[in-house]
Design an enzyme around this catalytic site. Structure first.
Site, mmCIF file in Angstrom:
data_model
loop_
_atom_site.group_PDB
_atom_site.id
_atom_site.type_symbol
_atom_site.label_atom_id
_atom_site.label_comp_id
_atom_site.label_asym_id
_atom_site.label_seq_id
_atom_site.Cartn_x
_atom_site.Cartn_y
_atom_site.Cartn_z
ATOM 1 N N ALA A 84 33.006 44.372 48.446
ATOM 2 C CA ALA A 84 33.865 43.496 47.636
ATOM 3 C C ALA A 84 35.302 43.623 48.116
ATOM 4 O O ALA A 84 35.673 44.586 48.780
ATOM 5 C CB ALA A 84 33.787 43.910 46.159
ATOM 6 N N GLU A 128 36.494 46.107 34.479
ATOM 7 C CA GLU A 128 37.502 45.043 34.369
ATOM 8 C C GLU A 128 36.889 43.723 33.902
ATOM 9 O O GLU A 128 37.604 42.829 33.459
ATOM 10 C CB GLU A 128 38.233 44.842 35.702
ATOM 11 C CG GLU A 128 38.926 46.111 36.131
ATOM 12 C CD GLU A 128 40.186 45.910 36.948
ATOM 13 O OE1 GLU A 128 40.633 44.768 37.117
ATOM 14 O OE2 GLU A 128 40.720 46.921 37.411
ATOM 15 N N TYR A 151 40.431 39.051 40.572
ATOM 16 C CA TYR A 151 39.446 40.087 40.952
ATOM 17 C C TYR A 151 38.385 40.221 39.866
ATOM 18 O O TYR A 151 37.175 40.150 40.138
ATOM 19 C CB TYR A 151 40.151 41.432 41.180
ATOM 20 C CG TYR A 151 39.195 42.611 41.177
ATOM 21 C CD1 TYR A 151 38.242 42.772 42.183
ATOM 22 C CD2 TYR A 151 39.226 43.570 40.146
ATOM 23 C CE1 TYR A 151 37.349 43.851 42.173
ATOM 24 C CE2 TYR A 151 38.341 44.641 40.127
ATOM 25 C CZ TYR A 151 37.402 44.771 41.138
ATOM 26 O OH TYR A 151 36.522 45.829 41.122
ATOM 27 N N LYS A 155 34.282 39.426 39.986
ATOM 28 C CA LYS A 155 33.243 40.432 39.722
ATOM 29 C C LYS A 155 32.366 39.994 38.546
ATOM 30 O O LYS A 155 31.145 40.192 38.561
ATOM 31 C CB LYS A 155 33.878 41.795 39.432
ATOM 32 C CG LYS A 155 34.571 42.446 40.616
ATOM 33 C CD LYS A 155 33.653 42.820 41.760
ATOM 34 C CE LYS A 155 32.706 43.942 41.435
ATOM 35 N NZ LYS A 155 31.897 44.342 42.619
#
Ligand code: NAD
Ligand code: DAU
Length: 343
Positions: A84, A128, A151, A155
């Site tokens: 990632a 997150e 980000y 994800k």
């Protein structure tokens, strides 16, 4: 499960996992599949080169043909996806690579896992995805995702696609959502290795805003043990949070770090905050603990051990920090930030 493809295994957590898993399971073979972006580093895998149970493939998870070739060539049974783009500040400056790798790349791996009928696909995800966690709440695996940075959104998208592949095609997946990892081989853009290496050189520590954001700084080896447990004992189709379950303010982390190095508080420099900065993450880890997992390090032990590793491994990080890519990034991310007085 004998032949594992570790996507992103040349990065921080992936390389720690490779060093952890090879001695633990003498009949396993590990293939690291990695694009070697700025964050991928073969120094992290030093010492494994001659091991007949280890192979490295230089490849992009967005390249379906190359992924299929690696799965076939090494008779892979399981994919663990660490690959990632991972730094929130970079996702704010340049989101494109995050969508490519974290979203599309995960889809490519899922599709390959389906076509090859793999025994397991494990997605390494993050706390997150839950977004800022208000009050005293601890995020549960059943909580809705509410990502707030590019980000985190990328994800969360990958998590949803992974779950969709399980529900729709019956792909045997598991997912983990980890808190902030620290330890050996973490690229010095993340706060603990950045601050440790800056402090060693008596450079300022750029604390975003008031520094009262709350995080769970867990040792990467505790995360590796949790991944091992979920891979071998986790229930298919399930998500497991991974963290110590405790939380601390960033400024408290900085105090421990400075104390370990014997450096003064005057190195702390409050600077303009990260846009959309999540104030608090905090995980409920009851589900993982029910599998028999306990973290071995508390925050203070994890921070101290990490700082000592950076003191002892200047050969590893000085190369990175003196490179042009790093220096340009540092200037771009920190050059425009205002120093905040009176914090
Ligand atoms: P990292 O940035 O150190 O490493 C990422 C690795 O992925 C690098 O080796 C890079 O070369 C590789 N990579 C990037 N794009 C690729 C592509 N297109 N194809 C193949 N390889 C590619 O990341 P990390 O901190 O080790 O994180 C690993 C995973 O764990 C990520 O999925 C991240 O979201 C997740 N995670 C990280 C943390 C943390 O605190 N670091 C916490 C929870 C979850
Ligand atoms: O929570 C898990 C996540 O932890 C992972 O999914 C990410 O891949 C990983 O990068 C990490 O994200 P964070 O944004 O929490 O980590 P970072 O090290 O960038 O920042 C940690 C905290 O420190 C955060 O509150 C922002 C603050 N910070 C960070 C930097 C880089 C600063 O105050 N100054 C800084 O210079």
């Amino acid at each position: 499960m004998r032949n594992l493809l570790i996507a992103g295994g040349a990065g921080f957590i992936g390389s720690n996992f490779v060093h952890y898993i090879l001695p633990k399971y003498p009949d396993y073979r590990v293939v690291v599949y990695d694009k070697l972006t700025y964050a991928g580093n073969l120094d992290n895998l030093k010492g494994l080169e001659g091991d007949p149970r280890y192979a490295f493939v230089h490849g992009d998870i967005c390249n379906a043909e190359a992924v299929a070739k690696a799965l076939e060539a090494y008779q892979i049974d399981a994919v663990i996806n660490f690959a990632a783009e991972t730094h929130v500040d970079r996702s704010i400056m340049d989101p494109d690579a995050f969508i490519q790798t974290d979203v599309y790349g995960t889809y490519v791996l899922l599709e390959a896992a389906r076509q090859f009928g793999l025994e397991r696909f494990h997605q390494v995800s993050t706390d997150e995805v839950y977004g800022h966690v208000p009050g005293e709440h601890r995020s549960l695996e059943t909580d809705p995702v509410a990502p707030r940075s590019p980000y985190a959104a990328s994800k969360a998208s990958a998590d949803l696609m992974t779950i969709a592949y399980h529900v729709t095609y019956g792909l045997p997946v598991t997912l983990t959502r980890g808190a902030n990892n620290i330890g050996p081989y973490q690229y010095p853009e993340k706060v603990v290795p950045l601050f440790a290496t800056n402090a060693i050189d008596d450079l300022p520590l750029p604390v975003y805003g008031d520094g009262k954001q709350r995080r769970d700084y867990q040792h990467v080896l505790d995360h590796c043990e949790a991944l091992d447990l979920v891979l071998h004992r986790g229930k298919i189709g399930e998500i497991y949070n991974v963290g110590t379950g405790a939380e601390m303010e960033n400024l408290a982390m900085v105090e421990i770090l400075l104390h370990e190095l014997g450096k003064p508080r005057s190195l702390i420099q409050h600077v303009t905050d990260r846009p959309g900065h999540d104030r608090r993450y905090c995980l409920d880890v009851t589900k993982l603990k029910a599998l028999g997992w306990q973290p071995r390090h508390d925050h203070e032990e994890a921070i101290r051990a990490t700082v000592r590793w950076y003191v002892d491994h200047e050969w590893w990080w000085r190369k990175i920090k003196s490179g042009q890519h790093y220096r340009q990034y540092y200037q771009r991310n920190y050059g425009q930030r205002e120093v905040l007085e009176g914090k």
